[in-house]
Write a protein that holds these residues in place. Structure first.
Motif, mmCIF file in Angstrom:
data_model
loop_
_atom_site.group_PDB
_atom_site.id
_atom_site.type_symbol
_atom_site.label_atom_id
_atom_site.label_comp_id
_atom_site.label_asym_id
_atom_site.label_seq_id
_atom_site.Cartn_x
_atom_site.Cartn_y
_atom_site.Cartn_z
ATOM 1 N N ASP A 199 0.821 -1.434 -0.395
ATOM 2 C CA ASP A 199 -0.333 -0.400 -0.207
ATOM 3 C C ASP A 199 1.461 1.413 0.070
ATOM 4 O OD1 ASP A 199 -2.301 -1.306 0.014
ATOM 5 O OD2 ASP A 199 -3.489 -0.958 1.856
ATOM 6 N N ARG A 200 2.175 1.043 0.841
ATOM 7 C CA ARG A 200 2.390 2.760 0.681
ATOM 8 C C ARG A 200 3.361 2.494 -0.501
ATOM 9 N NH1 ARG A 200 7.053 1.553 5.170
ATOM 10 N NH2 ARG A 200 8.031 -0.348 3.652
ATOM 11 N N GLU A 201 4.693 0.776 -0.735
ATOM 12 C CA GLU A 201 4.594 1.919 -2.660
ATOM 13 C C GLU A 201 4.033 1.941 -3.576
ATOM 14 O OE1 GLU A 201 7.456 1.042 -5.789
ATOM 15 O OE2 GLU A 201 7.480 1.565 -3.410
ATOM 16 N N PHE A 202 2.161 1.557 -3.532
ATOM 17 C CA PHE A 202 1.145 2.662 -4.015
ATOM 18 C C PHE A 202 0.353 3.667 -4.176
ATOM 19 C CE2 PHE A 202 -2.574 4.506 -5.138
ATOM 20 C CZ PHE A 202 -3.292 3.846 -5.801
ATOM 21 N N TRP A 203 1.320 4.443 -2.701
ATOM 22 C CA TRP A 203 1.549 5.687 -2.984
ATOM 23 C C TRP A 203 2.698 7.028 -3.289
ATOM 24 C CZ3 TRP A 203 -1.641 9.607 -3.337
ATOM 25 C CH2 TRP A 203 -2.765 9.687 -3.169
ATOM 26 N N ARG A 204 3.817 5.485 -3.184
ATOM 27 C CA ARG A 204 4.348 6.161 -3.588
ATOM 28 C C ARG A 204 4.689 6.700 -4.987
ATOM 29 N NH1 ARG A 204 9.911 5.652 -5.780
ATOM 30 N NH2 ARG A 204 9.196 3.578 -5.978
ATOM 31 N N ALA A 241 2.329 6.916 -6.745
ATOM 32 C CA ALA A 241 0.524 7.240 -7.283
ATOM 33 C C ALA A 241 1.198 9.232 -7.316
ATOM 34 C CB ALA A 241 0.077 7.376 -6.170
ATOM 35 N N TYR A 242 2.145 9.296 -5.820
ATOM 36 C CA TYR A 242 2.640 10.728 -5.497
ATOM 37 C C TYR A 242 3.393 11.173 -6.974
ATOM 38 C CZ TYR A 242 4.064 14.446 -3.040
ATOM 39 O OH TYR A 242 3.641 16.743 -2.968
ATOM 40 N N LYS A 243 4.481 10.603 -7.116
ATOM 41 C CA LYS A 243 4.927 10.581 -8.366
ATOM 42 C C LYS A 243 5.135 11.001 -9.457
ATOM 43 C CE LYS A 243 9.592 8.779 -8.340
ATOM 44 N NZ LYS A 243 10.507 8.042 -8.562
ATOM 45 N N THR A 244 3.986 10.111 -9.603
ATOM 46 C CA THR A 244 2.731 9.797 -11.631
ATOM 47 C C THR A 244 2.195 10.954 -11.742
ATOM 48 O OG1 THR A 244 3.055 7.704 -11.161
ATOM 49 C CG2 THR A 244 1.936 8.317 -12.695
ATOM 50 N N PHE A 245 1.091 11.219 -10.498
ATOM 51 C CA PHE A 245 0.574 12.489 -10.572
ATOM 52 C C PHE A 245 0.261 13.324 -9.835
ATOM 53 C CE2 PHE A 245 -1.781 8.100 -11.383
ATOM 54 C CZ PHE A 245 -1.983 8.040 -12.123
ATOM 55 N N ILE A 246 1.179 13.643 -8.423
ATOM 56 C CA ILE A 246 0.909 14.869 -8.156
ATOM 57 C C ILE A 246 2.407 15.611 -8.685
ATOM 58 C CG2 ILE A 246 1.701 16.071 -5.470
ATOM 59 C CD1 ILE A 246 -0.377 13.350 -4.801
ATOM 60 N N LEU A 247 3.538 15.058 -9.432
ATOM 61 C CA LEU A 247 4.710 15.659 -9.218
ATOM 62 C C LEU A 247 4.607 15.703 -10.414
ATOM 63 C CD1 LEU A 247 7.722 15.038 -7.048
ATOM 64 C CD2 LEU A 247 8.176 13.148 -8.507
ATOM 65 N N ASN A 248 5.227 16.977 -10.708
ATOM 66 C CA ASN A 248 5.449 17.333 -11.929
ATOM 67 C C ASN A 248 3.790 17.334 -12.243
ATOM 68 O OD1 ASN A 248 7.981 17.924 -12.377
ATOM 69 N ND2 ASN A 248 7.482 15.962 -12.804
ATOM 70 N N ASN A 249 2.691 18.313 -11.901
ATOM 71 C CA ASN A 249 1.275 18.375 -11.983
ATOM 72 C C ASN A 249 1.148 20.037 -12.178
ATOM 73 O OD1 ASN A 249 -1.285 19.258 -11.738
ATOM 74 N ND2 ASN A 249 -1.619 16.959 -11.155
ATOM 75 N N ASP A 250 1.336 20.323 -13.828
ATOM 76 C CA ASP A 250 0.586 21.578 -13.803
ATOM 77 C C ASP A 250 0.123 22.977 -13.123
ATOM 78 O OD1 ASP A 250 3.632 21.765 -15.114
ATOM 79 O OD2 ASP A 250 2.871 21.328 -17.874
ATOM 80 N N GLU A 251 -1.551 21.549 -13.604
ATOM 81 C CA GLU A 251 -2.029 22.253 -12.635
ATOM 82 C C GLU A 251 -2.216 22.549 -11.176
ATOM 83 O OE1 GLU A 251 -6.981 21.560 -12.976
ATOM 84 O OE2 GLU A 251 -5.761 20.395 -14.791
ATOM 85 N N THR A 280 10.056 16.155 -2.968
ATOM 86 C CA THR A 280 11.829 14.954 -2.465
ATOM 87 C C THR A 280 10.958 14.980 -1.167
ATOM 88 O OG1 THR A 280 12.334 16.941 -1.799
ATOM 89 C CG2 THR A 280 12.818 15.810 -4.011
ATOM 90 N N PHE A 281 10.742 15.565 -0.140
ATOM 91 C CA PHE A 281 10.390 16.090 1.045
ATOM 92 C C PHE A 281 8.619 14.611 0.982
ATOM 93 C CE2 PHE A 281 12.756 19.615 1.973
ATOM 94 C CZ PHE A 281 13.760 19.305 2.150
ATOM 95 N N VAL A 282 8.114 14.879 0.918
ATOM 96 C CA VAL A 282 6.833 13.951 0.909
ATOM 97 C C VAL A 282 7.390 12.774 0.383
ATOM 98 C CG1 VAL A 282 4.412 13.476 -0.141
ATOM 99 C CG2 VAL A 282 5.409 15.587 0.469
ATOM 100 N N LEU A 283 8.086 11.832 -0.557
ATOM 101 C CA LEU A 283 8.277 10.474 -1.315
ATOM 102 C C LEU A 283 8.964 10.585 0.902
ATOM 103 C CD1 LEU A 283 9.154 11.578 -4.351
ATOM 104 C CD2 LEU A 283 7.609 10.100 -3.594
#
Length: 332
Positions: A149-154, A156-166, A187-190
């Motif tokens: 579960d923790r790996e999923f959020w790691r 998901a964060y990198k894919t959908f929240i990192l580099n999200n221009d909107e 980087t601190f969140v990850l």
């Protein structure tokens, strides 16, 4: 959490702003610096709160889908995302809850942004592989349910929240102090996601605002030295220009070099190569495309002058042919 990379960045921004302001009050400028750094810590908590907001959105939708499935006699949906073990632990985290209570912080005003990110996640291949249990089939070792579960959020964060221009645009609208911060904060969140352990439950420690008082002192001393000794530092820059007209230098280059000289002269424990490389990176970030190479050469020349006059007790590698700057490791 607030590290020296972030401190240097803020000092570049606020030194530049200081010279744009007609009211040159150093005490007020220092208060502004510490406030700006505290806002960076708010952003760290706010991004963790986004994970909680996404989880709560998932829980609401899950409950609706379960009720519909029961009415229609259909199979119930997976609860894996809505009740992700890591995310539920973060939702219950005492430090995050205390911060949210003090700051009166919530994603409710921006629920449409939360819903867009939620939709992007549940429509993705990552989500599909997470739900069917195949997300880490190529992993070297089988993960526990919690680690999965923790790996999923790691991811998901990198894919959908990192580099999200909107999302970045929304954050800049919410606070001018969050300009340029998000890449470091991410980087601190990850790092925080990776640190979570199920045994800590709601008492899991988040990153503190400052790792230690030394970093807060570093911020104060560097900023004050930069402003109080500006004439001397700009004189060194002018001398190093040789055939250049000092007044034709990019203004941000001068600001960056002034802070670099302050660091060279105020902090004997930081190697000269580390300081130079840090400010070359900042020149690339904040000034012109050519600034990196130019600032590198200038700071190398200035540092060697300061060493030769005994003004700093530091070392630099010998130059190999021509004039170019040092290459060293970056400070962590």
């Amino acid at each position: 959490m607030i590290n020296r990379d972030l401190i240097r960045r803020k000092i570049v921004q606020l030194t530049y702003a200081y010279y744009q302001n007609s009211n040159h009050n150093i005490d007020n400028a220092e208060k502004e610096l510490l406030f700006a750094l505290s806002k960076s810590y708010d952003l760290y908590n706010y991004m963790l709160q986004l994970i909680v907001a996404l989880t709560q959105e998932a829980q609401k939708r899950y409950e609706v889908e379960v009720a519909r499935a029961q009415r229609e006699g259909a199979p119930e949906p997976s609860s894996r995302f809505a009740y992700n073990r890591f995310a539920v632990q973060l939702e219950e985290n005492k430090m995050l809850a205390d911060w949210a209570d003090v700051k009166k912080s919530s994603w409710e005003e921006d629920i449409e942004t939360v819903r867009k990110i939620y939709t992007a996640i549940v429509s993705s291949d990552l989500y599909a592989s997470y739900i069917d249990g195949s997300m880490t089939k190529d992993h070297e070792e089988e993960l526990t349910d919690y680690a999965y579960d923790r790996e999923f959020w790691r991811r998901a964060y990198k894919t959908f929240i990192l580099n999200n221009d909107e999302l970045d645009a929304l954050l800049e609208e919410k606070s001018l102090y969050w300009n340029d911060d998000k890449d470091i904060i991410d980087t601190f969140v990850l790092k925080t996601i990776k640190r979570f352990e199920p045994t800590s439950k709601a008492d899991q420690e988040l990153l503190p605002e400052y790792k230690d008082e030394e970093d807060r002192d570093f911020a104060r001393k560097l900023f004050r030295a930069t402003l109080l000794n500006c004439d001397a530092y700009q004189h060194y820059i002018g001398d190093a220009c040789r055939n250049w007209d000092f007044n034709r230098l990019a203004y941000m280059d001068v600001v960056v070099m002034q802070i670099a000289i302050a660091e060279l002269m105020t902090f004997p424990g930081i190697p000269a190569t580390v300081t130079i490389n840090e400010y070359v990176d900042l020149a690339k970030l904040y000034s012109t495309p050519r600034s990196g190479g130019y600032v590198n050469g200038m700071l190398d020349t200035i540092a060697r002058f300061l060493i030769s006059r005994g003004l700093i007790q530091k070392e630099l590698p010998e130059r190999k042919g021509g004039h170019h700057g040092p290459h060293g490791h970056k400070e962590g």
